[in-house]
Every structure is written in C-alpha cells, then in structure tokens.
Design a protein around this motif. Structure first.
Motif, PDB file in Angstrom:
ATOM      1  N   ARG A 432       0.815  -1.219   0.000  1.00  0.00           N
ATOM      2  CA  ARG A 432       0.000   0.000   0.000  1.00  0.00           C
ATOM      3  C   ARG A 432       0.847   1.267   0.000  1.00  0.00           C
ATOM      4  O   ARG A 432       0.466   2.286  -0.600  1.00  0.00           O
ATOM      5  CB  ARG A 432      -0.930  -0.015   1.222  1.00  0.00           C
ATOM      6  CG  ARG A 432      -1.957   1.101   1.231  1.00  0.00           C
ATOM      7  CD  ARG A 432      -2.789   1.102   2.504  1.00  0.00           C
ATOM      8  NE  ARG A 432      -3.800   2.146   2.476  1.00  0.00           N
ATOM      9  CZ  ARG A 432      -5.043   1.978   2.056  1.00  0.00           C
ATOM     10  NH1 ARG A 432      -5.439   0.789   1.642  1.00  0.00           N
ATOM     11  NH2 ARG A 432      -5.900   2.986   2.061  1.00  0.00           N
ATOM     12  N   ASP A 433       1.997   1.227   0.666  1.00  0.00           N
ATOM     13  CA  ASP A 433       2.828   2.421   0.745  1.00  0.00           C
ATOM     14  C   ASP A 433       3.465   2.784  -0.593  1.00  0.00           C
ATOM     15  O   ASP A 433       4.085   3.849  -0.716  1.00  0.00           O
ATOM     16  CB  ASP A 433       3.913   2.240   1.810  1.00  0.00           C
ATOM     17  CG  ASP A 433       4.822   1.056   1.534  1.00  0.00           C
ATOM     18  OD1 ASP A 433       4.365   0.093   0.876  1.00  0.00           O
ATOM     19  OD2 ASP A 433       5.990   1.081   1.966  1.00  0.00           O
ATOM     20  N   ARG A 434       3.318   1.929  -1.603  1.00  0.00           N
ATOM     21  CA  ARG A 434       3.874   2.234  -2.929  1.00  0.00           C
ATOM     22  C   ARG A 434       2.794   2.527  -3.967  1.00  0.00           C
ATOM     23  O   ARG A 434       3.095   2.686  -5.144  1.00  0.00           O
ATOM     24  CB  ARG A 434       4.724   1.057  -3.423  1.00  0.00           C
ATOM     25  CG  ARG A 434       5.890   0.699  -2.522  1.00  0.00           C
ATOM     26  CD  ARG A 434       6.670  -0.453  -3.098  1.00  0.00           C
ATOM     27  NE  ARG A 434       7.573  -1.055  -2.130  1.00  0.00           N
ATOM     28  CZ  ARG A 434       8.241  -2.183  -2.333  1.00  0.00           C
ATOM     29  NH1 ARG A 434       8.101  -2.830  -3.489  1.00  0.00           N
ATOM     30  NH2 ARG A 434       9.039  -2.671  -1.399  1.00  0.00           N
ATOM     31  N   TRP A 435       1.552   2.594  -3.535  1.00  0.00           N
ATOM     32  CA  TRP A 435       0.466   2.805  -4.487  1.00  0.00           C
ATOM     33  C   TRP A 435       0.622   4.106  -5.259  1.00  0.00           C
ATOM     34  O   TRP A 435       0.426   4.150  -6.462  1.00  0.00           O
ATOM     35  CB  TRP A 435      -0.876   2.817  -3.747  1.00  0.00           C
ATOM     36  CG  TRP A 435      -1.378   1.464  -3.382  1.00  0.00           C
ATOM     37  CD1 TRP A 435      -0.747   0.261  -3.547  1.00  0.00           C
ATOM     38  CD2 TRP A 435      -2.642   1.154  -2.770  1.00  0.00           C
ATOM     39  NE1 TRP A 435      -1.518  -0.762  -3.079  1.00  0.00           N
ATOM     40  CE2 TRP A 435      -2.685  -0.250  -2.591  1.00  0.00           C
ATOM     41  CE3 TRP A 435      -3.710   1.930  -2.351  1.00  0.00           C
ATOM     42  CZ2 TRP A 435      -3.785  -0.877  -2.022  1.00  0.00           C
ATOM     43  CZ3 TRP A 435      -4.801   1.301  -1.780  1.00  0.00           C
ATOM     44  CH2 TRP A 435      -4.842  -0.092  -1.621  1.00  0.00           C
ATOM     45  N   ARG A 436       0.947   5.162  -4.551  1.00  0.00           N
ATOM     46  CA  ARG A 436       0.925   6.484  -5.172  1.00  0.00           C
ATOM     47  C   ARG A 436       2.257   6.815  -5.831  1.00  0.00           C
ATOM     48  O   ARG A 436       3.313   6.764  -5.201  1.00  0.00           O
ATOM     49  CB  ARG A 436       0.593   7.562  -4.136  1.00  0.00           C
ATOM     50  CG  ARG A 436      -0.724   7.322  -3.422  1.00  0.00           C
ATOM     51  CD  ARG A 436      -1.885   7.259  -4.390  1.00  0.00           C
ATOM     52  NE  ARG A 436      -3.113   6.856  -3.731  1.00  0.00           N
ATOM     53  CZ  ARG A 436      -4.099   6.212  -4.335  1.00  0.00           C
ATOM     54  NH1 ARG A 436      -4.006   5.915  -5.612  1.00  0.00           N
ATOM     55  NH2 ARG A 436      -5.189   5.864  -3.679  1.00  0.00           N
TER      56      ARG A 436
END
Length: 470
Positions: A432-436
């Motif tokens: 999730r921490d790499r989604w954006r």
C-alpha cells in the motif's frame, strides 16, 4: 519514572509557564510538523503496547485469502474479529498511541464495508494450512515452515512469498514490477512477461493519425504446463471479444486444489487455473492458483487494460533469451514518450483537425458506462483536468495519464481506463505504501520526495529549541 518524548534534555524548562507563553505558537508549529510528519516520533514510549503484533497477526491470517474465491468475506470477518479482540487486550497499554487509534478506526471501517458482525467465530491462533502441491500459497508456506524448522539459529526464513505488480492501460501507460511508471509507443506485439511459468504479450495499434500514441487492442496469455497441476492453456482477448474461456473452450484446468467456505458454511473447491467473468465482454479475471498469479483484463471503449500480480520468485525465473519483458525492464528508451517520469501534455488532439470546432463536449458519464466507440471530443487542458478529476480524486500519475490521454486522443473512454487501472492496482498491488506515484516536477512529487528531509528538520528544530532553554 522519567518522561519520554522526542527529546529529554531541557524538556522541563520548555514546559515552564514563561517559556510556553513566549514560544507557544512556534512550539505548536514544530510539534505539529514533528508528529504529523512521522506518527509515533513524539509519542510517549510504551513497552506494553502490542498493536504491531495485532496487525502482523491480522496480515498473516488474511495473506492467503483471495477476494474472488467464495467465502472470502466469511474468513475475512473472522480475521477482523480476531484483530479487534487483540486490540481490546492491549487497549490500556496503547492509550494515547495514534497507531492504535488508527487501527481501531480501520477495523471499524472494514467491518462496516464487509458487513461483519462484532460477535462470531474467529480463526484458531495457529491455523493449519493444508499442504496442497497445486496451491502456490500452501506449497510455499509448507516449504518455508519446513525450512524454518531445520534452520534455528541460522537467520529468518520468509513467512510468506513476496509479490510483484504490473499494469498497462491507456496510451499505453506501463507500471513495471519496480513501480517505474512509463508512457511508451511500443506499436505492434510486445512481451510484458515471459518466464518459465507464464507468457503475456500485448499488441498495440495507433490511436489517432499524426500522433505516436498507441493503445492495446489484443492480449495473449500462455499459462505454461505445470506437472501434476495443469496442461498448457492459452487465453486471448481482442477488441470486442473478451471471452470467459480459454482458446480450447474450457473455463478451468487441473484438479480442485483449494477448499473455500461460502456464507452458508458449505465447502467448495476451486481448480488450479480458472476464469471468472465479472462483466460480460468487459471485465474478466484469470486465477492461476498453482503459481499464485492473478490477471485482470478489461475493455473500455475500443481498447484493453491489463493488471497482473505474480510472485517475485516466479517473475525472476527466466533465461537470457527472455530478457525483453516490459514489466521487468520497462520500455526501450527509443520507445519512451515520457521524459524520465515527466509527461509533456499535448495542446490538442492532433487528429481532429478542423472538425474540432464542430464538436460539443458531452455530459459526464458514469464510472461504469463506456462512451460509444470512436466518439472523440475536444478537450482543453482545464477541461481534461476537470473530466479526470470526476473519477480520479488523487492527483497522482493515473490522473496525469488521464489528462494526457484526453488531450492526445479526445476519447473520453481513457478516463474510465485510468480509473479502472487505478482500482485494479489497489486490488492487486501488495504494498500500500507504494500505491501512489507522482509525476516528476509536480507539487505532490516535490512534497513526497522531500518529506523525509522535512521530518528530520522538524525533529532537529524541536531538539535544538529544548537545548536552548537548558
């Protein structure tokens, strides 16, 4: 007992009434930056708060669950109830811990989304995962557990396999396994993935005359034979033909390998390889449980989008003859349209010519209804941004790709493609921490690239102020 915080030295002098009155605005600003930039840096240290273990246990209980399998909600709710019970046991020690309170809100939201009851069964403390040779998760868990039992004192073995994500949509925009975001020409047939287990090839065609923009109109996937689990199966999708079956007419392959439980508690089986049709002619998902691969294919307008999740160790199983893989290494530099992450916006769709003045902008479409094939419209930059913002609230690379595609092609279906690609990424991407991802040069990109520096400066300023008052 001593006090704990960001900095100990001079803390009592800082807390004196005169200092607080004189420097209250500055102190509040710095403390806000400190705590907002890095939750937990300014919290009181508590050795008994075990919220991290609660979260780790929840991830362990849900890591093998697949939303597409019947009974997902039932098992997910069990894990949520166990997560909630764990937070209750550590509530007293975690009082004042922001991570703990964030977890409580997250649990409540998830329970509401999945319609989970607060009371009900929970998983056993150490669930037994049956060894199923044609179930990748079961197979790897068995291997890791077996290795760990013979390697005490020799380091840690991974508790679960790592996964990679790759996506392709629009003009086309490629998100690689390394989370590199590229916009490419790549006209014709190109391999996205090519290893010992799986081959994925896409064919891209020009979208409008006078532009280098292309889009995907054909996807071919080959699931290679795996002894004891499945024979080779080929799936092919082209514009206006998104079948819910492999080329040989079958919809699954291999013996049943995974037990699932429906909401009524009835056990069922899924096979090693199977296809799920989510929306006839528009959305198909392929699940290869024997190699842990999930593929999502959609048609929006006249073009296709693709999203893939694959275990890292299988993605790396290739030889020197298979090194041309867009998901693995990105597009060749000669095929790149973006400039090292920066996506230059065209002034207007080049193919519409003098007819641009005769076209009217349509009303906004819903998120699920595609625009008529071949419909093109005029978009200025502001109009394109307005259209894209209706479905893409975060101004990340998916939003900027949407704007680029509208200006390049005039086809409003690319808005839906960017929105669906973002949702598929959120569904399959394991981190999730790499989604954006933000385009180079944007305000968001500047903020995120410098966020670590801001955090450190805030902490240093707070500590420096405390030293001044010693």
């Amino acid at each position: 007992m001593g006090r704990a915080g960001c900095c100990h030295r001079g803390a009592e002098r800082l807390a004196s009434p005169s200092a607080v009155r004189r420097f209250r605005p500055l102190l509040l600003l710095i403390i806000g930056l400190c705590c907002g930039a890095h939750i937990g840096q300014c919290q009181v240290a508590t050795t008994q708060c075990r919220i991290q273990k609660c979260t780790t246990d929840f991830v362990s209980l849900t890591s093998h669950l697949t939303p597409a399998v019947d009974g997902f909600d039932t098992e997910f709710c069990k894990a949520l109830r166990a997560y909630s019970a764990c937070t209750q046991r550590t509530a007293k020690a975690c009082r004042g811990n922001l991570v703990f309170h964030s977890a409580l809100l997250g649990i409540s939201d998830l329970m509401s989304q999945r319609s989970c009851s607060r009371d009900g069964p929970t998983p056993s403390a150490h669930p037994e995962i049956p060894h199923e040779p044609c179930n990748y998760h079961s197979r790897t868990q068995h291997t890791h557990t077996h290795s760990h039992s013979h390697s005490h004192g020799h380091g840690h073995s991974r508790s679960r396999p790592g996964y990679l994500f790759c996506g392709l949509f629009g003009d086309p925009h490629l998100r690689t396994f390394k989370d590199s975001f590229q916009t490419c020409k790549v006209e014709g047939a190109w391999p996205l993935i090519d290893n010992d287990y799986l081959s994925v090839q896409v064919t891209n065609v020009p979208v409008v005359p006078g532009s280098s923009a292309t889009a995907t109109n054909k996807i071919t996937i080959i699931f290679k034979p795996y002894e004891g689990c499945t024979d080779q199966r080929v799936y092919q999708a082209v514009t206006d033909s998104l079948p819910a079956a492999f080329d040989d007419g079958t919809v699954s392959s291999g013996d049943p390998i995974h037990t699932s439980f429906g909401a009524d508690g009835v056990a069922g089986k899924v096979r090693a390889l199977w296809i799920s049709e989510r929306s006839p002619g528009r959305h198909v998902e392929l699940h290869a449980g024997y190699i842990g691969v999930t593929v999502i294919i959609r048609q929006l307008g006249r073009y296709l989008t693709l999203a893939v999740r694959i275990p890292e160790e299988l993605a790396q199983a290739y030889d020197d003859t298979q090194d041309l893989q867009l998901c693995l290494n990105g597009c060749p530099s000669s095929e790149r349209i973006d400039q090292a992450g920066h996506l230059p916006l065209p002034l207007a769709p080049p193919a519409l010519g003098l007819q641009q003045q005769q076209l009217r902008r349509p009303g906004y479409a819903s998120q699920t209804q595609a625009y008529p094939h071949g419909a093109t419209h005029v978009f200025a930059v502001d109009g394109a941004k307005e259209r894209c913002s209706k479905q893409l609230e975060v101004l990340d690379i998916y939003f900027h790709s949407c704007v680029f595609d509208l200006l390049t092609t005039g086809d409003a279906n690319f808005t839906l493609a960017a929105h669906s690609a973002q949702k598929d990424m959120e569904s399959l991407h394991p981190h999730r921490d790499r989604w954006r991802i933000y385009p180079r040069g944007s305000a968001a990109s500047y903020f995120h690239s410098d966020s670590q520096l801001i955090k450190k400066l805030a902490l240093l300023l707070l500590c420096a102020l405390s030293v001044v008052f010693v």
